[in-house]
Design a protein around this motif. Structure first.
Motif, short mmCIF file in Angstrom:
data_model
loop_
_atom_site.label_atom_id
_atom_site.label_comp_id
_atom_site.label_asym_id
_atom_site.label_seq_id
_atom_site.Cartn_x
_atom_site.Cartn_y
_atom_site.Cartn_z
N HIS A 33 0.87 -1.12 0.02
CA HIS A 33 0.03 0.16 0.04
C HIS A 33 0.96 1.05 0.22
CE1 HIS A 33 -3.64 -2.48 0.82
NE2 HIS A 33 -2.74 -3.05 1.65
N TRP A 58 -2.58 4.68 -2.44
CA TRP A 58 -3.29 5.88 -1.80
C TRP A 58 -2.42 7.18 -2.01
CZ3 TRP A 58 -0.32 8.67 1.81
CH2 TRP A 58 0.99 7.91 2.58
N TYR A 118 -7.36 12.68 1.83
CA TYR A 118 -6.60 11.50 1.74
C TYR A 118 -7.43 10.63 0.79
CZ TYR A 118 -5.44 6.53 2.74
OH TYR A 118 -5.12 5.23 2.60
N ASP A 146 -8.00 6.51 -1.34
CA ASP A 146 -7.45 5.28 -1.60
C ASP A 146 -8.76 4.48 -2.31
OD1 ASP A 146 -9.12 4.34 0.07
OD2 ASP A 146 -7.56 4.21 1.70
N ILE A 170 -10.75 2.71 -1.50
CA ILE A 170 -11.99 2.65 -0.54
C ILE A 170 -12.85 3.91 -0.77
CG2 ILE A 170 -12.90 2.12 1.73
CD1 ILE A 170 -10.33 0.43 2.32
N TRP A 229 -11.27 10.64 2.42
CA TRP A 229 -11.40 11.30 3.77
C TRP A 229 -10.98 12.81 3.26
CZ3 TRP A 229 -8.67 6.77 6.54
CH2 TRP A 229 -9.96 6.05 7.02
N LEU A 270 -3.31 7.35 8.04
CA LEU A 270 -4.49 7.16 7.51
C LEU A 270 -4.51 5.71 6.86
CD1 LEU A 270 -5.37 10.72 6.65
CD2 LEU A 270 -6.43 9.45 8.34
N ALA A 271 -3.38 5.77 5.81
CA ALA A 271 -3.37 4.40 5.10
C ALA A 271 -3.39 3.00 6.14
CB ALA A 271 -2.14 4.45 4.13
N ARG A 296 -6.83 2.77 7.60
CA ARG A 296 -7.75 2.32 6.55
C ARG A 296 -7.56 0.59 6.83
NH1 ARG A 296 -11.97 4.79 4.35
NH2 ARG A 296 -10.81 5.81 2.58
N GLN A 297 -6.28 0.21 6.82
CA GLN A 297 -6.27 -1.29 6.76
C GLN A 297 -6.63 -1.86 7.93
OE1 GLN A 297 -5.00 -3.29 4.37
NE2 GLN A 297 -5.54 -1.57 3.16
N ASP A 320 -14.51 7.30 9.89
CA ASP A 320 -14.42 8.85 9.53
C ASP A 320 -14.09 9.47 10.71
OD1 ASP A 320 -15.27 8.21 7.06
OD2 ASP A 320 -17.28 9.05 7.15
N ALA A 333 -10.28 8.85 11.65
CA ALA A 333 -9.57 9.38 10.74
C ALA A 333 -9.54 10.96 10.90
CB ALA A 333 -10.30 9.45 9.13
#
Length: 423
Positions: A216, A222, A233, A235, A237, A240, A260-261, A264-265, A270, A273
């Motif tokens: 990633h 991302w 941000y 990616d 998905i 944000w 944030l990456a 996300r995983q 929200d 984040a």
């Protein structure tokens, strides 16, 4: 002196070399302790040259905003050793720290082991005994042979920006250093890759591909960038749309993106984040000091700032931060270790400095003298003077410029001394 201070002093004598990269001693001690590293909550393992601490702080802020309990390990400490170990969000209590250190000392039984190794083992032991949802583990130096790299199956690995530093231990090319950092990547474990120079990215991606680790990477899976008065941000998905990080500096946007990456995983919401970028706390990274004896000495009309960056990439990030601040004469107070590229660190800062006062770092064996730092700074194109102490340097500056922006910089060890001296 606390009980833990006395124990830590004893542990310093167990191995004459401060840094001696190998995992043999660590594996021996952990086996004797019953392998606590196998009993800690899922690990997010973070390596890199710059941004590890800030990225970890943002991941922690995001996880905790979701109600999760988080252990965290970082180094070095600034004011007190306890800062290195957080148990489920709180600094380790003195009684627990002393007891855990003594247990590791007794089990080690006087055998050679470095200070960082035995204190890392103590952190694992403490983590194994307190329930939590995640463990954030920051590499001390390098990655492949770092004492933290005994976790067989982390939940996630993170590589923050890699640059030239610690060449005496990690190699003198970017590719060699990146290979050491990439040593934390584990088979079939996702890896978050921050913005990297091309040579470093190639090495990291090759290591990840060879271990079937899902990649990633910034700019591929991302991205993060400033957007109007905030940051964005994005990616696969989704997006944000977030405020700017509360940690100061344009480089914190890339650190936030990396955090944030990772979040996300881990299935962050929200709300998490937003908390990651607005609630993280990480001292001595362009930190404005607002009270204390040194602030009083500077006077009400001056600004006093503190930053622990200490390599050329850190100097570039700090220079960009200074360029973005409201215009005001900036006077640097700088102390550095003799293992650092002082000229490389100072060169990007020189255009932003009205003056520089060189000092030695009180109590540090490997400090450059004030005169040596002054000579390196002169080579970077900035005239400099010396002072006997941070307080004397502040006094000299405000005597000539009461409205000065004063930035104390050059070393995390100096930053720690300043935080202690300033209360």
């Amino acid at each position: 002196m606390t009980d833990s201070d006395a124990i830590l002093d004893r542990l310093m004598s167990l191995h004459p070399k401060v840094i001696d990269l190998t995992l043999d001693r660590m594996h021996r001690l952990l086996a004797a302790l019953g392998h606590p590293e196998r009993a800690i909550p899922p690990v997010i393992h973070i390596a890199g040259t710059n941004g590890k601490g800030s990225t970890q702080a943002m991941i922690r802020a995001g996880l905790e905003a979701g109600g999760q309990r988080v252990h965290a390990y970082t180094s070095p400490h600034l004011a007190r050793f306890h800062e290195r170990i957080r148990l489920a969000g709180d600094l380790i209590p003195e009684a627990d720290l002393a007891a855990t250190l003594e247990e590791c000392e007794a089990v080690n039984d006087g055998q050679p082991i470095t200070f960082f190794e035995i204190t890392t083992a103590a952190a694992f032991l403490a983590f194994s005994r307190v329930p939590a949802d995640y463990t954030l583990l920051e590499v001390g130096l390098g990655g492949r042979l770092d004492a933290t790299n005994v976790i067989d199956r982390p939940r996630l690995t993170v590589i923050t920006p890699v640059s030239i530093d610690h060449t005496q231990y990690l190699g003198d090319t970017l590719e060699q250093i990146a290979a050491e950092k990439a040593g934390i990547i584990k088979r079939e474990t996702p890896v978050i890759i921050a913005p990297q120079q091309e040579e470093a990215l190639r090495v990291i991606e090759n290591r990840a591909s060879g271990l079937s680790a899902a990649i990633h990477a910034y700019g591929q899976q991302w991205m993060a960038a400033p957007d109007r008065d905030g940051m964005i941000y994005q990616d696969d998905i989704g997006v944000w749309d977030l405020p700017l990080p509360n940690l100061i500096g344009a480089h914190q946007i890339q650190n936030a993106g990396t955090a944030l990456a990772a979040l996300r995983q881990l299935g962050a919401t929200d709300l998490q984040a937003t908390a990651a970028v607005t609630q993280a706390e990480w001292p001595a990274r362009m930190q404005r000091l607002t009270h204390g004896p040194l602030v009083d000495l500077a006077g009400a009309q001056a600004e006093l700032w503190l930053d622990g960056g200490h390599n050329p990439a850190g100097g570039e990030a700090l220079a960009a931060t200074l360029a973005a601040l409201p215009r005001r004469p900036t006077h640097l107070i700088c102390g550095m270790l003799n293992t650092k590229d002082v000229t490389g660190y100072m060169r990007p800062l020189a255009p932003h400095a009205a003056s520089l006062t060189a000092i030695s770092i009180p109590g540090e064996q490997n400090t450059l003298s004030a005169a040596e730092t002054r000579d390196f700074v002169t080579a970077a194109g900035l005239s400099a003077r010396t002072a006997e102490s941070p307080a004397q340097a502040i006094g000299q500056i405000v005597d000539t410029d009461p409205h000065a922006r004063i930035l104390i910089c050059g070393s995390l060890y100096l930053a720690g001394r300043i935080l202690r001296e300033n209360g």
